[in-house]
Design an enzyme around this catalytic site. Structure first.
Site, PDB file in Angstrom:
ATOM      1  N   PRO A 118     -14.662  51.860  78.788  1.00  0.00           N
ATOM      2  CA  PRO A 118     -14.949  50.655  79.573  1.00  0.00           C
ATOM      3  C   PRO A 118     -14.118  49.471  79.085  1.00  0.00           C
ATOM      4  O   PRO A 118     -14.023  49.223  77.879  1.00  0.00           O
ATOM      5  CB  PRO A 118     -16.441  50.427  79.322  1.00  0.00           C
ATOM      6  CG  PRO A 118     -16.977  51.798  79.059  1.00  0.00           C
ATOM      7  CD  PRO A 118     -15.888  52.522  78.318  1.00  0.00           C
ATOM      8  N   CYS A 119     -13.519  48.756  80.033  1.00  0.00           N
ATOM      9  CA  CYS A 119     -12.507  47.762  79.664  1.00  0.00           C
ATOM     10  C   CYS A 119     -13.033  46.337  79.607  1.00  0.00           C
ATOM     11  O   CYS A 119     -12.280  45.419  79.285  1.00  0.00           O
ATOM     12  CB  CYS A 119     -11.352  47.831  80.669  1.00  0.00           C
ATOM     13  SG  CYS A 119     -11.852  47.454  82.368  1.00  0.00           S
ATOM     14  N   GLN A 120     -14.318  46.109  79.905  1.00  0.00           N
ATOM     15  CA  GLN A 120     -14.811  44.733  80.002  1.00  0.00           C
ATOM     16  C   GLN A 120     -14.614  43.950  78.701  1.00  0.00           C
ATOM     17  O   GLN A 120     -14.357  42.752  78.720  1.00  0.00           O
ATOM     18  CB  GLN A 120     -16.294  44.729  80.398  1.00  0.00           C
ATOM     19  CG  GLN A 120     -16.547  45.098  81.850  1.00  0.00           C
ATOM     20  CD  GLN A 120     -16.581  46.605  82.077  1.00  0.00           C
ATOM     21  OE1 GLN A 120     -16.282  47.388  81.174  1.00  0.00           O
ATOM     22  NE2 GLN A 120     -16.937  47.014  83.287  1.00  0.00           N
ATOM     23  N   TYR A 122     -12.204  44.161  76.671  1.00  0.00           N
ATOM     24  CA  TYR A 122     -10.792  43.804  76.500  1.00  0.00           C
ATOM     25  C   TYR A 122     -10.297  42.875  77.597  1.00  0.00           C
ATOM     26  O   TYR A 122      -9.196  42.349  77.528  1.00  0.00           O
ATOM     27  CB  TYR A 122      -9.923  45.069  76.499  1.00  0.00           C
ATOM     28  CG  TYR A 122     -10.304  46.082  75.445  1.00  0.00           C
ATOM     29  CD1 TYR A 122     -10.694  45.683  74.168  1.00  0.00           C
ATOM     30  CD2 TYR A 122     -10.278  47.438  75.718  1.00  0.00           C
ATOM     31  CE1 TYR A 122     -11.047  46.606  73.199  1.00  0.00           C
ATOM     32  CE2 TYR A 122     -10.619  48.380  74.756  1.00  0.00           C
ATOM     33  CZ  TYR A 122     -11.010  47.957  73.499  1.00  0.00           C
ATOM     34  OH  TYR A 122     -11.353  48.883  72.550  1.00  0.00           O
TER      35      TYR A 122
END
Length: 414
Positions: A118-120, A122
């Site tokens: 999950p990229c949230q 970053y």
């Protein structure tokens, strides 16, 4: 060639790798709705390979339940989906589960590991809104769990996908630490920023693609090359065969307004064996939003200009802080490609207004899925909100297929 998909989401990466010729041994995904989507997609592939797509057609048309659908699929096919959060507490049980899958399939080797945590944590947008919370977010360290899979299964290659914000996460420390630990696990890597629009996806979507090769394997991991003659279509062509909708409406079934055009064919959006439209569902909007949408589309059509929040009539402004909400509304360009689709579309559609003023709404679930290059027979399980979330978080299958083909060619050449 066999791969494992970690943090699989709705399966954009694995869909692309399947198209490239890979077998997916296991998908690991914590979200229950996304895990069901993965099961339904595995059901589709099993039925297609066994000339039984009439069962899948019945499901898409609503004639049978999901339980009926799954009852027609062998248990070992559905067991590929592991609905579990990857953490220090669960990783050993996940390893044991995958080990059993390898034994059952008479395989003892994983060729490629794929996934995008999950990229949230970053995301530069996330860090801007919640700087302190993002610093403490446990998702910052999910790459450590990914590396544990590298150490356990020692695949020949791996693909790690994430947002461009990973370069600056924690002042760049995340990427530095990631590189060091991947090197310690026995892999050499290359890091490249790829825009999905370069491979035919109708969306400006820049993502970091980290590809790794086990150090004992001689493979050139130079940058992926793109074709100079890539044909680029427009959103107008992407949606031209979809029935028109009003806010709050839903039109599904065998209801296309025309045969597949060149855009649909190139992106494999429609399947002659299962040509059924699903999730062409638009969210409802209140009267104030509908008035704003109409103004935004009129401004875009006349001036090719985004209408900023402080330019709205006073009676349509509901937020006192006009500066923060300047870019709250955005019309998609019929004669271009979409801006980046993100999971926030699950909360509201303000940033994804349909350019057809006669429809006056935000885009439907299926229109969003097509922007991401998901085919129409790709069914997203759960509510409309869950479907939007899965689509916004996904890797476009067309991009994944391009990367998968590149990796497969390198491995086969070896």
């Amino acid at each position: 060639m066999r791969c494992i998909d970690l943090f699989a989401g709705a399966g954009g990466l694995s869909e692309g790798f399947k198209r490239a010729g890979f077998e997916v041994l296991a998908h690991v995904e914590m979200d229950p709705f996304a895990a069901l989507t993965l099961k339904t997609r595995e059901a589709y592939y099993y039925l297609k390979e066994n000339n039984m797509l009439d069962i899948y057609r019945s499901y898409l048309l609503g004639n049978i339940t999901r339980d009926n659908l799954y009852a027609s699929i062998p248990e070992n096919v559905l067991q590929k989906i592991i609905c579990e959060c990857i953490s220090d507490e669960t990783i050993e049980s996940i390893f044991n589960y995958i080990d059993n899958l390898l034994v059952q399939s008479d395989e003892n080797e994983v060729d490629v590991l794929i996934g995008g945590p999950p990229c949230q944590a970053y995301s530069t947008a996330g860090r801007g809104r919640l700087p302190d919370k993002m610093k403490k977010d446990e998702r910052n360290y999910l790459y450590l769990q990914y590396i544990k899979f590298l150490e356990r299964y020692q695949p020949k290659m791996f693909v790690f996908e994430n947002v461009v914000g990973i370069f600056s996460a924690q002042g760049g420390k995340v990427l530095v630490d990631m590189k060091e630990k991947i090197d310690g696990a026995g892999y050499k890597i290359d890091v490249q920023v790829i825009n999905a629009s370069n491979v035919g996806v109708l969306q400006n979507r820049k993502r970091v693609i980290i590809r790794g090769v086990r150090k004992d394997i001689t493979i050139n991991t130079s940058d992926i090359c793109f074709s100079d003659d890539q044909e680029q279509f427009r959103l107008r062509e992407l949606w031209s065969d979809l029935p028109k909708l009003q806010a709050g409406e839903s039109i599904n079934g065998e209801v296309y307004t025309s045969l597949p055009n060149a855009c649909c064919q190139l992106l494999n959006l429609r399947d002659t064996h299962c040509d059924i439209l699903t999730w062409h569902t638009a969210r409802p909007h209140n009267e104030q939003d509908l008035k704003i949408y109409k103004l935004c589309v009129e401004t875009w059509n006349k001036e090719h200009k985004k209408l900023k929040y402080n330019e709205l009539p006073d009676e349509l402004k509901s937020h006192k802080n006009h500066e923060t909400y300047l870019d709250r509304f955005n019309v998609l360009d019929y004669d271009g490609v979409a801006h980046t689709l993100v999971a926030h579309i699950a909360k509201d559609g303000h940033y994804y207004i349909h350019p057809d003023i006669d429809q006056n709404r935000s885009i439907s679930v299926r229109e969003a899925a097509r922007i991401q290059s998901f085919p129409d027979n790709y069914f997203f399980e759960g509510s409309r909100t869950a479907a939007f979330t899965q689509i916004g978080n996904a890797v476009p299958p067309k991009l994944a297929e391009f990367i998968g083909n590149d990796i497969l060619e390198k491995l086969e050449r070896r």
